[in-house]
Motif scaffolding. Structure first.
Motif, short mmCIF file in Angstrom:
data_model
loop_
_atom_site.label_atom_id
_atom_site.label_comp_id
_atom_site.label_asym_id
_atom_site.label_seq_id
_atom_site.Cartn_x
_atom_site.Cartn_y
_atom_site.Cartn_z
N GLU A 38 33.85 -20.32 -3.45
CA GLU A 38 34.60 -20.50 -2.21
C GLU A 38 33.74 -20.15 -1.00
OE1 GLU A 38 38.61 -18.66 -0.40
OE2 GLU A 38 38.80 -19.44 -2.45
N ALA A 39 32.84 -19.18 -1.16
CA ALA A 39 31.95 -18.78 -0.06
C ALA A 39 30.99 -19.89 0.30
CB ALA A 39 31.18 -17.52 -0.44
N GLU A 40 30.58 -20.69 -0.72
CA GLU A 40 29.66 -21.81 -0.48
C GLU A 40 30.38 -23.01 0.13
OE1 GLU A 40 26.57 -24.61 -3.05
OE2 GLU A 40 27.55 -22.91 -4.04
N PHE A 80 33.45 -22.98 1.88
CA PHE A 80 34.13 -22.74 3.16
C PHE A 80 33.39 -21.69 3.99
CE2 PHE A 80 37.64 -23.70 0.15
CZ PHE A 80 37.98 -24.92 0.67
N ARG A 81 33.53 -21.82 5.32
CA ARG A 81 33.03 -20.82 6.24
C ARG A 81 34.23 -20.24 6.98
NH1 ARG A 81 29.67 -23.52 10.15
NH2 ARG A 81 31.08 -22.97 11.83
N VAL A 82 34.31 -18.94 7.06
CA VAL A 82 35.45 -18.28 7.72
C VAL A 82 35.34 -18.47 9.23
CG1 VAL A 82 36.62 -16.09 8.11
CG2 VAL A 82 35.62 -16.57 5.88
N ILE A 83 36.44 -18.91 9.84
CA ILE A 83 36.51 -19.08 11.29
C ILE A 83 37.47 -18.03 11.83
CG2 ILE A 83 37.16 -20.65 13.16
CD1 ILE A 83 34.80 -21.71 11.66
N LYS A 84 36.97 -17.23 12.75
CA LYS A 84 37.82 -16.19 13.34
C LYS A 84 38.49 -16.76 14.58
CE LYS A 84 35.50 -12.26 11.43
NZ LYS A 84 35.08 -10.89 11.62
N ARG A 105 39.56 -21.76 7.65
CA ARG A 105 38.35 -22.04 6.90
C ARG A 105 37.79 -23.38 7.34
NH1 ARG A 105 39.31 -17.58 6.00
NH2 ARG A 105 39.70 -16.48 4.06
N THR A 151 32.26 -26.94 4.44
CA THR A 151 30.83 -27.11 4.70
C THR A 151 30.20 -28.18 3.81
OG1 THR A 151 30.30 -25.35 3.15
CG2 THR A 151 30.52 -24.74 5.47
N LYS A 152 30.98 -28.78 2.90
CA LYS A 152 30.46 -29.82 2.00
C LYS A 152 31.18 -31.14 2.26
CE LYS A 152 27.99 -26.88 -0.39
NZ LYS A 152 26.56 -26.87 -0.30
#
Length: 158
Positions: free
Chosen positions: A83-85, A87-91, A102, A105-106
């Motif tokens: 999941e870390a690869e 998605f990138r967390v958006i604050k 999220r 990224t792919k």
């Protein structure tokens, strides 16, 4: 350049077939003894012109269908993506405190019926550059690559 030449040849071939079809219709009309134009009402007179456009559109559709034969894409090994690869967390929020969004990224497949939710409520953000509807598929026998629409994606069974 090569693609343009190929396309040009296809257009010429299409025009020839349309011309032959029109000549065939003209010969059929000459063979008929009774003149139909005197019996037809005025609003039906231009029906003959629509036939040629119909023929053209049908031949184009058939060409597309032949090109886009449904092939299964062989994927030898599909590894799991963390999941870390993926998605990138958006604050978000005034103080950048909330972290429930999220960003993908792919590359992802998006169907025809895909519409974005309003940005405020969108949990998974898919950037336009990473959305795909088509894929380059290489035919194993013909050794040629086609850009075909993706019909659907099955979830990874593992």
């Amino acid at each position: 350049k090569l693609y343009n030449q190929k396309r040009f040849k296809e257009k010429i071939q299409m025009k020839k077939t349309i011309k032959m079809h029109e000549e065939k219709l003209a010969r059929k009309k000459k063979a008929g003894t009774v003149d139909d134009s005197s019996q037809k009402p005025i609003y039906l007179m231009d029906k003959e012109e629509q036939n040629t456009s119909k023929v053209l559109s049908n031949t184009v559709k058939q060409k597309r269908a032949e090109k886009a034969g449904k092939w299964t894409v062989p994927l030898p090994k599909v590894r799991q993506i963390s999941e870390a690869e993926m998605f990138r967390v958006i604050k978000t929020g005034k103080r950048q405190k909330k972290a429930w969004k999220r960003m993908v990224t792919k590359m992802t497949f998006v169907g025809d019926g895909f519409t974005r939710k309003p940005p405020k409520y969108e949990r998974f953000i898919r950037p336009m550059a990473l959305r795909t509807k088509k894929a380059n598929v290489t035919h194993p026998e013909l050794k040629t690559t086609f850009c075909l629409p993706i019909i659907g994606v099955k979830k990874n069974p593992s």
